[in-house]
Scaffold this active site. Structure first.
Site, mmCIF file in Angstrom:
data_model
loop_
_atom_site.group_PDB
_atom_site.id
_atom_site.type_symbol
_atom_site.label_atom_id
_atom_site.label_comp_id
_atom_site.label_asym_id
_atom_site.label_seq_id
_atom_site.Cartn_x
_atom_site.Cartn_y
_atom_site.Cartn_z
ATOM 1 N N GLU A 84 0.823 -1.223 0.000
ATOM 2 C CA GLU A 84 0.000 0.000 0.000
ATOM 3 C C GLU A 84 0.848 1.260 0.000
ATOM 4 O O GLU A 84 0.408 2.312 -0.470
ATOM 5 C CB GLU A 84 -0.938 0.020 1.226
ATOM 6 C CG GLU A 84 -2.224 -0.728 0.983
ATOM 7 C CD GLU A 84 -3.333 -0.405 1.983
ATOM 8 O OE1 GLU A 84 -4.412 -0.981 1.824
ATOM 9 O OE2 GLU A 84 -3.141 0.390 2.916
ATOM 10 N N HIS A 111 8.069 -26.520 -1.800
ATOM 11 C CA HIS A 111 7.382 -27.598 -2.523
ATOM 12 C C HIS A 111 6.200 -27.059 -3.312
ATOM 13 O O HIS A 111 5.313 -27.803 -3.700
ATOM 14 C CB HIS A 111 6.969 -28.685 -1.529
ATOM 15 C CG HIS A 111 8.166 -29.235 -0.809
ATOM 16 N ND1 HIS A 111 8.807 -30.384 -1.206
ATOM 17 C CD2 HIS A 111 8.878 -28.739 0.234
ATOM 18 C CE1 HIS A 111 9.853 -30.579 -0.412
ATOM 19 N NE2 HIS A 111 9.919 -29.596 0.470
ATOM 20 N N LYS A 155 -13.815 0.091 -4.002
ATOM 21 C CA LYS A 155 -14.912 0.471 -3.109
ATOM 22 C C LYS A 155 -16.028 1.134 -3.901
ATOM 23 O O LYS A 155 -17.203 0.798 -3.743
ATOM 24 C CB LYS A 155 -14.413 1.441 -2.027
ATOM 25 C CG LYS A 155 -13.540 0.789 -0.980
ATOM 26 C CD LYS A 155 -13.243 1.766 0.126
ATOM 27 C CE LYS A 155 -12.203 1.196 1.064
ATOM 28 N NZ LYS A 155 -11.659 2.178 1.993
HETATM 29 O O1 PA5 Z 1 -3.085 1.139 5.915
HETATM 30 C C1 PA5 Z 1 -4.195 1.572 5.697
HETATM 31 O O2 PA5 Z 1 -4.465 2.785 5.769
HETATM 32 C C2 PA5 Z 1 -5.333 0.642 5.362
HETATM 33 O O3 PA5 Z 1 -4.875 -0.655 5.160
HETATM 34 C C3 PA5 Z 1 -6.368 0.637 6.468
HETATM 35 O O4 PA5 Z 1 -5.767 0.212 7.661
HETATM 36 C C4 PA5 Z 1 -7.532 -0.283 6.130
HETATM 37 O O5 PA5 Z 1 -8.072 0.062 4.890
HETATM 38 C C5 PA5 Z 1 -8.623 -0.194 7.193
HETATM 39 O O6 PA5 Z 1 -9.084 1.122 7.310
HETATM 40 P P1 PA5 Z 1 -9.919 1.589 8.565
HETATM 41 O O7 PA5 Z 1 -9.077 1.454 9.770
HETATM 42 O O8 PA5 Z 1 -10.277 3.015 8.267
HETATM 43 O O9 PA5 Z 1 -11.134 0.710 8.631
#
Ligand code: PA5
Length: 434
Positions: free
Chosen positions: A286, A307, A421
């Site tokens: 990310e 494996h 989303k």
């Molecule tokens: O690193 C990030 O920002 C994301 O992976 C969030 O942690 C994830 O999308 C969950 O978001 P939230 O805590 O707003 O539900």
């Protein structure tokens, strides 16, 4: 203690030192004005500048859950659960949830809200059955669909089981200080809340209440975890890539990437590190995968995956680099015994420890992969304990930020995540999306 070794990476010291000015410039960018509320660098100083009052409240809540619950359901997705799971699985018993409650002593920790599977949630409710539970729902935005649905279902279950008033004492909310639907609900219902600081993004939040409450409930020492991170913070303060191993890791992986290796495989030899790999994948994926660039972070559990994925790593398209995450000392060892029959032909290993055999498998595999043109880096920790895990988390976080800057992306946003989303909301006919 974390050790970084790049002798098999195809990158030499001269190439690294040529990046000195880029690194020190990015170090300034990273440390410049780190505490302003509006950006996402709060994690840098977290091991020192955390909310001490809240930290004590986390410990108190953890002991309450330990005393009144057989199960803690941690509801969250991405950065809102992977860090906790990574630490809990690395530090506790390999079969923790399967141990009889008397032996485990701590509540079973289970996870929800990290998928949309009806099978999963149904089976989870059945697993909980008559057991006493508490819930920790974690969402910074407070609006993420997966944890929101799971919370709706589990809230109904816990209210049915205990009644609304008792249920309130068993629901713990970790969310934004002021904003979001979850914050509104928590205030309205009077749930105990913990804060995800504004300047700490989800995937950098394991050392906040996001990770600390589930981790402490599992019986893991969060003081020691923070101490490990604190040691790392001091150690990786050096702006020079010569003396800063986490910057060295960031530089080496970028130099290998620039040579055409687009995928980094994090390889562990301890099943307990499976979720540390998942956490690392999320942190790097990310943070770096954007603007049409970025190393693709993949993971393998070895020797298991030798494996399966081993064939590709050795012999498939030459787009891979490998980082081995090694652990020096196991928490216990098993010695192979001599056998009179020797039908399995294993007597040549008699007297040797299983950990020694595992290490030789690791050395042999690294050698094979390097020969097969898979550049190798190695990150070693002494053992799977709280201090080492705290240190490792900080190492990876800081390296990730530096690596993103070297790559030329903003490591602290995730615009790409919004695409799925809005399509999903349109298909679900959410108001405002059709
Ligand atoms: O690193 C990030 O920002 C994301 O992976 C969030 O942690 C994830 O999308 C969950 O978001 P939230 O805590 O707003 O539900």
């Amino acid at each position: 203690m974390v050790k970084f070794n790049f002798e098999n990476s195809s990158i030499n010291e001269r190439m690294i030192y040529e990046m000195e000015s880029v690194v020190s410039e990015n170090h300034k960018k990273l440390h410049d004005n780190p505490n302003i509320e509006t950006d996402f660098r709060g994690w840098i100083d977290l091991p020192e500048n955390y909310d001490k009052e809240e930290f004590e409240r986390i410990k108190k809540a953890a002991s309450k859950i330990q005393s009144d619950s057989d199960v803690l359901v941690v509801i969250g997705i991405g950065g809102s659960y992977l860090g906790a799971r990574a630490v809990i699985e690395a530090v506790t018993n390999c079969f923790n949830n399967m141990l009889p409650a008397k032996k485990r002593k701590m509540p079973m920790i289970v996870y929800a809200g990290n998928n949309l599977s009806s099978n999963y949630l149904t089976d989870l409710l059945n697993l909980i059955g008559e057991r006493d539970i508490s819930i920790n729902v974690i969402s910074k935005s407070g609006t993420t669909t997966e944890p929101a649905i799971a919370f709706r279902v589990l809230r109904e279950a816990i209210e049915t089981k205990y009644g609304v008033e008792e249920a309130k004492k068993r629901i713990y909310v970790t969310t934004d200080k002021k904003r979001g639907a979850l914050k509104g609900l928590a205030d309205q219902e009077g749930y105990e809340t913990f804060v995800i600081p504004d300047n700490v993004g989800g995937r950098f939040s394991v050392l906040t209440a996001v990770g600390l409450l589930p981790i402490a409930t599992a019986g893991v020492d969060i003081d020691k975890l923070m101490q490990g991170a604190k040691d790392a913070r001091e150690k990786y303060m050096d702006p020079s890539v010569k003396f800063n191993d986490c910057y060295k890791y960031a530089v080496v992986r970028n130099l290998i990437y620039n040579s055409g290796k687009k995928v980094e495989v994090l390889a562990n030899y301890e099943p307990q590190l499976h979720y540390m790999t998942e956490w690392w994948k999320q942190l790097y994926g990310e943070s770096e995968g954007k603007d049409g660039k970025g190393i693709f972070p993949a993971g393998v559990d070895l020797t298991t995956d030798l494996h399966s994925m081993g064939q590709y790593i050795q012999d498939g398209e030459r787009i891979l680099m490998e980082t081995v995450l090694a652990v020096e000392e196991p928490h216990s060892d098993i010695i192979v015994k001599e056998d009179a029959e020797n039908a399995d032909g294993l007597n040549y290993l008699a007297g040797k420890g299983l950990d020694y055999i595992n290490k030789k498998a690791m050395e042999g595999t690294i050698e094979a992969h390097v020969t097969g043109n898979v550049p190798n880096m190695k990150i070693t920790i002494d053992k799977l304990d709280e201090e080492n895990l705290g240190h490792l988390i900080y190492f990876f976080e800081k390296a990730c930020a530096m690596s993103g800057f070297i790559l030329g992306v903003n490591p602290f946003n995730q615009p790409g995540v919004e695409e799925y989303k809005s399509n999903m909301f349109r298909l679900l006919e959410k108001p405002g999306y059709c």
